[in-house]
Design a protein around this motif. Structure first.
Motif, PDB file in Angstrom:
ATOM      1  N   HIS A 278       0.835  -1.201   0.000  1.00 57.07           N
ATOM      2  CA  HIS A 278       0.000   0.000   0.000  1.00 57.07           C
ATOM      3  C   HIS A 278       0.866   1.246   0.000  1.00 57.07           C
ATOM      4  O   HIS A 278       2.059   1.191   0.299  1.00 57.07           O
TER       5      HIS A 278
ATOM      6  N   ALA B 115      -7.068  -7.480   2.230  1.00 49.08           N
ATOM      7  CA  ALA B 115      -8.448  -7.181   2.647  1.00 49.08           C
ATOM      8  C   ALA B 115      -8.680  -5.715   2.965  1.00 49.08           C
ATOM      9  O   ALA B 115      -9.760  -5.185   2.701  1.00 49.08           O
ATOM     10  N   GLY B 116      -7.694  -5.065   3.584  1.00 46.89           N
ATOM     11  CA  GLY B 116      -7.977  -3.764   4.204  1.00 46.89           C
ATOM     12  C   GLY B 116      -7.273  -2.599   3.544  1.00 46.89           C
ATOM     13  O   GLY B 116      -6.465  -2.757   2.631  1.00 46.89           O
TER      14      GLY B 116
ATOM     15  N   LYS C 223      -7.565   1.787   2.415  1.00 40.99           N
ATOM     16  CA  LYS C 223      -8.118   2.532   1.272  1.00 40.99           C
ATOM     17  C   LYS C 223      -7.081   2.669   0.166  1.00 40.99           C
ATOM     18  O   LYS C 223      -7.425   2.801  -0.999  1.00 40.99           O
TER      19      LYS C 223
ATOM     20  N   ARG D 171      -6.460  -4.496  -3.286  1.00 37.39           N
ATOM     21  CA  ARG D 171      -7.783  -4.720  -2.691  1.00 37.39           C
ATOM     22  C   ARG D 171      -8.835  -4.426  -3.749  1.00 37.39           C
ATOM     23  O   ARG D 171      -9.028  -3.291  -4.157  1.00 37.39           O
TER      24      ARG D 171
ATOM     25  N   HIS E 278      -9.650 -12.472   2.020  1.00 40.77           N
ATOM     26  CA  HIS E 278      -9.289 -11.089   1.714  1.00 40.77           C
ATOM     27  C   HIS E 278     -10.225 -10.492   0.659  1.00 40.77           C
ATOM     28  O   HIS E 278     -10.580  -9.319   0.740  1.00 40.77           O
TER      29      HIS E 278
ATOM     30  N   GLY F  59     -12.670  -7.721   1.692  1.00 42.11           N
ATOM     31  CA  GLY F  59     -12.235  -6.517   0.982  1.00 42.11           C
ATOM     32  C   GLY F  59     -13.303  -5.942   0.067  1.00 42.11           C
ATOM     33  O   GLY F  59     -13.074  -4.924  -0.591  1.00 42.11           O
ATOM     34  N   GLY F  60     -14.471  -6.607  -0.013  1.00 43.24           N
ATOM     35  CA  GLY F  60     -15.582  -6.034  -0.755  1.00 43.24           C
ATOM     36  C   GLY F  60     -15.825  -6.602  -2.138  1.00 43.24           C
ATOM     37  O   GLY F  60     -16.496  -5.968  -2.960  1.00 43.24           O
TER      38      GLY F  60
ATOM     39  N   ASP G 202     -16.968  -6.860   3.028  1.00 42.18           N
ATOM     40  CA  ASP G 202     -16.477  -5.479   2.928  1.00 42.18           C
ATOM     41  C   ASP G 202     -16.101  -4.856   4.276  1.00 42.18           C
ATOM     42  O   ASP G 202     -16.047  -3.636   4.407  1.00 42.18           O
ATOM     43  N   SER G 203     -15.830  -5.703   5.272  1.00 41.37           N
ATOM     44  CA  SER G 203     -15.442  -5.180   6.593  1.00 41.37           C
ATOM     45  C   SER G 203     -14.026  -4.591   6.565  1.00 41.37           C
ATOM     46  O   SER G 203     -13.662  -3.800   7.435  1.00 41.37           O
ATOM     47  N   GLY G 204     -13.222  -5.039   5.605  1.00 41.22           N
ATOM     48  CA  GLY G 204     -11.827  -4.599   5.558  1.00 41.22           C
ATOM     49  C   GLY G 204     -10.952  -5.317   6.564  1.00 41.22           C
ATOM     50  O   GLY G 204      -9.757  -5.051   6.661  1.00 41.22           O
TER      51      GLY G 204
ATOM     52  N   ASP H 182      -9.080  -8.698   8.410  1.00 43.50           N
ATOM     53  CA  ASP H 182      -8.346  -9.858   7.913  1.00 43.50           C
ATOM     54  C   ASP H 182      -8.204 -10.878   9.037  1.00 43.50           C
ATOM     55  O   ASP H 182      -7.165 -10.987   9.667  1.00 43.50           O
TER      56      ASP H 182
END
Ligand SMILES: [Zn+2]
Length: 264
Positions: free
Chosen positions: A106, A139-140, A142, A147, A176, A180-181, A211-213, A215
């Protein structure tokens, strides 16, 4: 039927795989949270492990340390990450592993994501890949590079333009993806549109909601993932499967049996 295994301790992955009824074993080569170079703890070293795995018919996969982040704009993380990834790839080749799983990483909240994708291109450009890397979706976050399918599309555009980009593989983690949505239904074809390939599946259920973000992995059939959609995904992916689920040999054996039964 696909090759199915579990993430296990590296001291004797062959025995650990046998205990689980597995035909693959994923291992860390050293501390997953540390920067120290890779370390093979199998008695007799890398060559002995390579021979033992071949003889037992066990497919080996290496998972790179979590601290690696080749996307970051922070030089003091990015440069050591590239070096450590190279060492992991070299060590993975020595033990005869099929590849090295590495998280997408990230950039910082204030950074332009394009810089992160371009940092991936540079990392692949510089890598001498004796075995392929498998970039794993996370998973998490922005500003994560891997993701969701939209990010994967951009990541692969960057990676493909690098020297050696065609050899870069993809590892699809089901926990993930869902946390991760990304809905699991139809995910294989959406991913293939982005990456053109799925080299490995991390089959994990999720303790957390869509979508909880978050892991947090769960044993198969006990978490929030729709069980039928998970089974369909594993079948459609057509790649080796590794469970990274809680518990020891008994729990992993049950998860592997779950895959064999529901994907048959
Ligand atoms: Zn994973």
């Amino acid at each position: 039927m696909a090759v199915i295994g579990a993430h296990v301790d590296q001291s004797d992955p062959i025995a650990q795989a046998r205990e689980r009824g597995a035909d693959a074993a994923q291992i860390f080569l050293g501390d997953p949270q540390g920067w120290k170079g890779p370390e093979v703890r199998y008695p007799g070293g890398a060559q002995a492990l390579k021979e033992a795995a071949a003889e037992a018919g066990i497919t080996l996969v290496v998972h790179a340390p979590y601290v690696l982040n080749v996307a970051t704009t922070n030089n003091r993380i990015r440069i050591p990450s590239r070096k450590l990834l190279q060492k992991q790839v070299d060590a993975a080749a020595e033990i005869g592993a099929i590849g090295v799983v590495v998280h997408g990483g990230h950039v910082l909240a204030t950074d332009d994501e394009e810089v992160g994708f371009d940092n991936w291109r540079k990392a692949v450009d510089q890598l001498e890949a004796a075995v392929p890397i498998f970039i794993e979706n996370t998973a998490g976050g922005k500003k994560a590079m891997a993701r969701g399918v939209a990010k994967l599309t951009r990541l692969w555009e960057a990676v493909r333009s690098a020297d050696g980009g065609d050899a870069v593989g993809f590892c699809l983690d089901t926990c993930h993806a869902y946390a991760g949505g990304e809905p699991l239904a139809g995910l294989v074809s959406r991913v293939l549109e982005a990456t053109g390939r799925i080299d490995l599946v991390h089959a994990n259920d999720s303790r957390d909601a869509f979508d909880s973000g978050a892991d947090r992995h769960a044993n198969l059939g006990t978490g929030s993932l729709p069980a039928d959609e998970l089974a369909t995904l594993i079948r459609e992916a057509g790649a080796p499967v590794i469970v990274e689920t809680p518990g020891g040999a008994a729990e992993h054996a049950a998860d592997i049996a779950w895959i064999r039964e529901s994907c048959d």
